[in-house]
Design an enzyme around this catalytic site. Structure first.
Site, PDB file in Angstrom:
ATOM      1  N   GLN A 123      49.427  39.935  44.955  1.00 48.15           N
ATOM      2  CA  GLN A 123      50.174  39.793  46.114  1.00 48.15           C
ATOM      3  C   GLN A 123      51.444  40.203  46.756  1.00 48.15           C
ATOM      4  O   GLN A 123      52.147  40.862  45.638  1.00 48.15           O
ATOM      5  CB  GLN A 123      50.303  38.414  45.820  1.00 48.15           C
ATOM      6  CG  GLN A 123      50.841  37.612  46.204  1.00 48.15           C
ATOM      7  CD  GLN A 123      49.270  36.698  47.718  1.00 48.15           C
ATOM      8  OE1 GLN A 123      48.472  37.363  47.351  1.00 48.15           O
ATOM      9  NE2 GLN A 123      49.299  36.617  49.049  1.00 48.15           N
ATOM     10  N   LYS A 166      43.994  31.154  46.508  1.00 49.17           N
ATOM     11  CA  LYS A 166      42.832  31.886  46.394  1.00 49.17           C
ATOM     12  C   LYS A 166      42.814  32.050  44.705  1.00 49.17           C
ATOM     13  O   LYS A 166      40.981  32.032  44.619  1.00 49.17           O
ATOM     14  CB  LYS A 166      43.351  33.784  45.681  1.00 49.17           C
ATOM     15  CG  LYS A 166      43.775  34.256  47.653  1.00 49.17           C
ATOM     16  CD  LYS A 166      44.660  35.702  47.404  1.00 49.17           C
ATOM     17  CE  LYS A 166      44.750  35.628  48.664  1.00 49.17           C
ATOM     18  NZ  LYS A 166      46.284  36.984  48.884  1.00 49.17           N
ATOM     19  N   ASP A 220      41.082  43.914  47.864  1.00 47.29           N
ATOM     20  CA  ASP A 220      41.890  43.836  49.059  1.00 47.29           C
ATOM     21  C   ASP A 220      41.389  44.182  49.522  1.00 47.29           C
ATOM     22  O   ASP A 220      41.853  44.300  51.200  1.00 47.29           O
ATOM     23  CB  ASP A 220      43.662  43.993  48.682  1.00 47.29           C
ATOM     24  CG  ASP A 220      44.008  42.152  48.705  1.00 47.29           C
ATOM     25  OD1 ASP A 220      44.475  41.758  49.711  1.00 47.29           O
ATOM     26  OD2 ASP A 220      45.256  42.908  47.776  1.00 47.29           O
TER      27      ASP A 220
HETATM   28  N1  GUN Z   1      50.295  39.255  51.489  1.00 50.92           N
HETATM   29  C1  GUN Z   1      49.687  37.867  52.551  1.00 50.92           C
HETATM   30  N2  GUN Z   1      48.417  38.327  52.139  1.00 50.92           N
HETATM   31  C2  GUN Z   1      48.150  39.318  51.641  1.00 50.92           C
HETATM   32  C3  GUN Z   1      46.624  39.681  51.234  1.00 50.92           C
HETATM   33  O1  GUN Z   1      45.746  39.435  51.663  1.00 50.92           O
HETATM   34  N3  GUN Z   1      46.354  40.151  49.850  1.00 50.92           N
HETATM   35  C4  GUN Z   1      48.055  40.238  49.065  1.00 50.92           C
HETATM   36  N4  GUN Z   1      47.847  41.248  47.548  1.00 50.92           N
HETATM   37  N5  GUN Z   1      48.683  40.104  49.230  1.00 50.92           N
HETATM   38  C5  GUN Z   1      48.707  39.463  50.321  1.00 50.92           C
END
Ligand code: GUN
Length: 284
Positions: A98, A54, A121
């Protein structure tokens, strides 16, 4: 029939290139450079890889990236205070925490504390509610990215029978809604579904998001169906596979996503897309 590959890597890279061009234009016009805060608590190796991807994507499109790597024993009150600071910071347009968070932290409370306008998200209750009600809001990245992938096939989505296997908060259930709102007839399959093979065999579009290697057998796929595999599973030999038997499914489907190089890349690109959307929609 041998399926065509729905190339998430190429489609995601093209999306990121378009976003980079828009960022350059906005900055040249004197508008703010979009900023994304990525918060990682603890040292879960898989989360570490996702967060790295990311942050790399932020750099690729010219966003500012605000990186917070906090120890696993961070008190919840400190994390809440960080969210409050980021909510108030005008240079931050998107906030991503996350998941999973360590067990002593109430993840739902943290996610819902993020300003919905910065919840890139699309996980908080306000944004999920907006999706249900078809109101303006930020949409969950993986389901939204899958809709982008479907738009790159030569098949219409409206009117198709879509079967979604998996009902998680952030993927399965919003995926079902996205397909429903796009005009599909939808079926949701889960651990109490009695005849999974029978439902998958009826699907024009099958989306699988469970996290179990080879759960969906190639022989179940209706000839000509579109197969979207959201699962990412690491096998004992270190290789990555999805939830669908790829070779056997590809022999029957019209389009199929590979793992890796399919939906995962779209999720990251869609997060970046949502951050630009947040900057342009809510903060310009
Ligand atoms: N953990 C696994 N996939 C994701 C995601 O797309 N966003 C977030 N915040 N945590 C995750």
């Amino acid at each position: 029939m041998t399926a065509r590959i729905l190339d998430g890597k190429r489609i995601a890279d093209e999306l990121l290139d378009r976003i980079a061009a828009r960022v350059a234009e906005r900055v040249a016009a004197g508008r703010s450079r979009p900023g994304l805060a990525v918060v990682l608590v603890g040292a879960d190796p898989a989360s570490g890889v996702y967060v790295k991807n990311k942050r790399k994507a932020c750099a690729q499109v010219g966003f500012r990236s605000f990186d917070y790597d906090l120890p696993a024993d961070t008190p919840e009150i400190d994390l809440r205070a960080l969210i409050d600071r980021l909510n108030a910071d005008p240079s931050v347009h998107g906030i991503l925490v996350q998941l999973p968070l360590p067990a002593h932290i109430d993840a739902t409370a943290i996610i819902n504390r993020i300003d919905p306008r910065k919840d890139v998200d699309g996980f908080n209750a306000a944004n999920v509610g907006a999706l249900v009600l078809r109101q303006r809001g930020l949409r969950s990245c993986t389901p939204k990215g899958v809709m982008t992938l479907l738009a790159h096939t030569d098949r219409p989505v409206r009117g198709q029978h879509a079967v979604v296997v998996g009902v998680s908060n952030h993927v399965g259930r919003p995926m079902l809604l996205e397909l429903l709102l796009a005009g599909c007839t939808t079926t949701s399959c889960h651990k109490f579904t009695r005849d999974l093979a029978g439902f998958v065999a009826q699907a024009d579009i099958v989306v699988v998001a469970v996290g179990r290697p080879n759960l969906v057998k190639g022989a179940w796929i209706k000839p000509g169906a579109i197969v979207i595999d959201i699962g990412i599973n690491r096998l004992a030999d270190g290789s990555l596979v999805g939830d669908v038997e790829f070779d056997a499914a590809a022999a029957r489907a019209s389009w199929i996503t590979p793992v890796p190089g399919g939906v995962g890349r779209m999720t990251v690109a869609t997060l970046i897309e949502n951050t630009l959307e947040a900057a342009e929609t809510f903060f310009d």
